[in-house]
Design a protein around this motif. Structure first.
Motif, mmCIF file in Angstrom:
data_model
loop_
_atom_site.group_PDB
_atom_site.id
_atom_site.type_symbol
_atom_site.label_atom_id
_atom_site.label_comp_id
_atom_site.label_asym_id
_atom_site.label_seq_id
_atom_site.Cartn_x
_atom_site.Cartn_y
_atom_site.Cartn_z
ATOM 1 N N PRO A 13 -12.093 -28.314 -4.529
ATOM 2 C CA PRO A 13 -13.475 -27.968 -4.173
ATOM 3 C C PRO A 13 -14.351 -29.212 -4.255
ATOM 4 C CG PRO A 13 -12.578 -26.365 -5.702
ATOM 5 C CD PRO A 13 -11.584 -27.499 -5.623
ATOM 6 N N THR A 14 -15.249 -29.363 -3.305
ATOM 7 C CA THR A 14 -16.040 -30.589 -3.178
ATOM 8 C C THR A 14 -17.495 -30.241 -2.892
ATOM 9 O OG1 THR A 14 -14.073 -31.640 -2.242
ATOM 10 C CG2 THR A 14 -16.145 -32.803 -1.965
ATOM 11 N N ILE A 15 -18.391 -31.097 -3.395
ATOM 12 C CA ILE A 15 -19.820 -30.957 -3.138
ATOM 13 C C ILE A 15 -20.262 -32.160 -2.310
ATOM 14 C CG2 ILE A 15 -22.131 -30.867 -4.145
ATOM 15 C CD1 ILE A 15 -20.782 -29.750 -6.711
ATOM 16 N N GLY A 16 -20.940 -31.897 -1.204
ATOM 17 C CA GLY A 16 -21.518 -32.947 -0.377
ATOM 18 C C GLY A 16 -23.035 -32.828 -0.427
ATOM 19 N N ILE A 17 -23.720 -33.958 -0.500
ATOM 20 C CA ILE A 17 -25.182 -33.964 -0.561
ATOM 21 C C ILE A 17 -25.707 -34.797 0.608
ATOM 22 C CG2 ILE A 17 -27.214 -34.567 -1.931
ATOM 23 C CD1 ILE A 17 -25.369 -34.420 -4.421
ATOM 24 N N ILE A 18 -26.543 -34.170 1.438
ATOM 25 C CA ILE A 18 -27.139 -34.884 2.561
ATOM 26 C C ILE A 18 -28.610 -34.494 2.687
ATOM 27 C CG2 ILE A 18 -24.982 -35.107 3.849
ATOM 28 C CD1 ILE A 18 -25.866 -32.819 5.625
ATOM 29 N N GLY A 19 -29.350 -35.320 3.376
ATOM 30 C CA GLY A 19 -30.751 -35.027 3.629
ATOM 31 C C GLY A 19 -30.913 -34.149 4.856
ATOM 32 N N ASP A 20 -32.092 -33.619 5.002
ATOM 33 C CA ASP A 20 -32.364 -32.720 6.114
ATOM 34 C C ASP A 20 -32.255 -33.403 7.466
ATOM 35 O OD1 ASP A 20 -34.699 -34.017 5.020
ATOM 36 O OD2 ASP A 20 -35.946 -32.818 6.340
ATOM 37 N N GLN A 21 -32.702 -34.645 7.569
ATOM 38 C CA GLN A 21 -32.608 -35.347 8.849
ATOM 39 C C GLN A 21 -31.145 -35.546 9.252
ATOM 40 O OE1 GLN A 21 -34.878 -35.691 10.876
ATOM 41 N NE2 GLN A 21 -36.816 -36.026 9.857
ATOM 42 N N THR A 22 -30.310 -35.913 8.305
ATOM 43 C CA THR A 22 -28.887 -36.071 8.586
ATOM 44 C C THR A 22 -28.277 -34.742 8.993
ATOM 45 O OG1 THR A 22 -28.739 -37.893 7.012
ATOM 46 C CG2 THR A 22 -26.673 -36.810 7.613
ATOM 47 N N ALA A 23 -28.634 -33.685 8.294
ATOM 48 C CA ALA A 23 -28.107 -32.360 8.623
ATOM 49 C C ALA A 23 -28.529 -31.939 10.028
ATOM 50 C CB ALA A 23 -28.572 -31.340 7.590
ATOM 51 N N LEU A 24 -29.768 -32.212 10.392
ATOM 52 C CA LEU A 24 -30.229 -31.862 11.738
ATOM 53 C C LEU A 24 -29.454 -32.619 12.808
ATOM 54 C CD1 LEU A 24 -34.088 -31.698 11.162
ATOM 55 C CD2 LEU A 24 -32.570 -29.778 11.726
ATOM 56 N N HIS A 25 -29.172 -33.891 12.553
ATOM 57 C CA HIS A 25 -28.445 -34.706 13.522
ATOM 58 C C HIS A 25 -26.969 -34.332 13.619
ATOM 59 C CE1 HIS A 25 -31.541 -37.483 14.794
ATOM 60 N NE2 HIS A 25 -31.964 -37.532 13.545
#
Length: 141
Positions: A13-25
């Motif tokens: 199991p893994t946790i990834g953390i990204i910002g909203d701009q990255t997620a939108l792209h």
């Protein structure tokens, strides 16, 4: 998509953390999250724009900054999660995250923050660190 490959490769199991701009792209990568055989918690920190750019000098030019650097937006990620059939959780409470991450299933977690408050918090921490370093330096000399 890289977090999915990492989880599959590690078979953990893994946790990834990204910002909203990255997620939108990279919304199309959510299709891979839905197919992943290993639980992946994708934490999207949504401050409704590119908060990292608040630390650059351009942030002083408010109108230019908001439109072209922060790229402020009104979007949440609940519909994206629904589109890819991924369990979705939204929170503004950091104490809620520990419980969420202990669940052994893939999901998209949207953590909503305030860009301006985040910037001020970072600046306050930076000032405290400067004071501590200055005091330590004086004590050593």
């Amino acid at each position: 998509a890289a977090i999915i490959g990492l989880a599959e490769g590690l078979q953990r199991p893994t946790i990834g953390i990204i910002g909203d701009q990255t997620a939108l792209h990279d919304l199309n990568s959510l299709a891979q999250l839905q197919k992943c055989k290993v639980p992946v918690s994708l934490l999207v920190i949504n401050n409704f724009g590119g908060g990292i750019f608040s630390f650059l000098p351009i942030a002083q030019k408010a109108q230019v900054f908001e439109d072209y650097f922060a790229a402020a937006h009104p979007w949440n990620f609940d519909h994206a999660a629904k589109m890819f059939n991924i369990p979705y959780i939204s929170t503004t409470d950091p104490t809620h995250l520990g419980k969420v991450f202990r669940e052994e299933k893939s999901h998209l977690v949207e953590f909503k923050t305030n860009r301006h408050e985040n910037f001020l918090l970072h600046k306050a921490i930076e000032e405290k660190m400067k004071d501590k370093i200055h005091a330590l330096t004086c004590a050593l000399t």
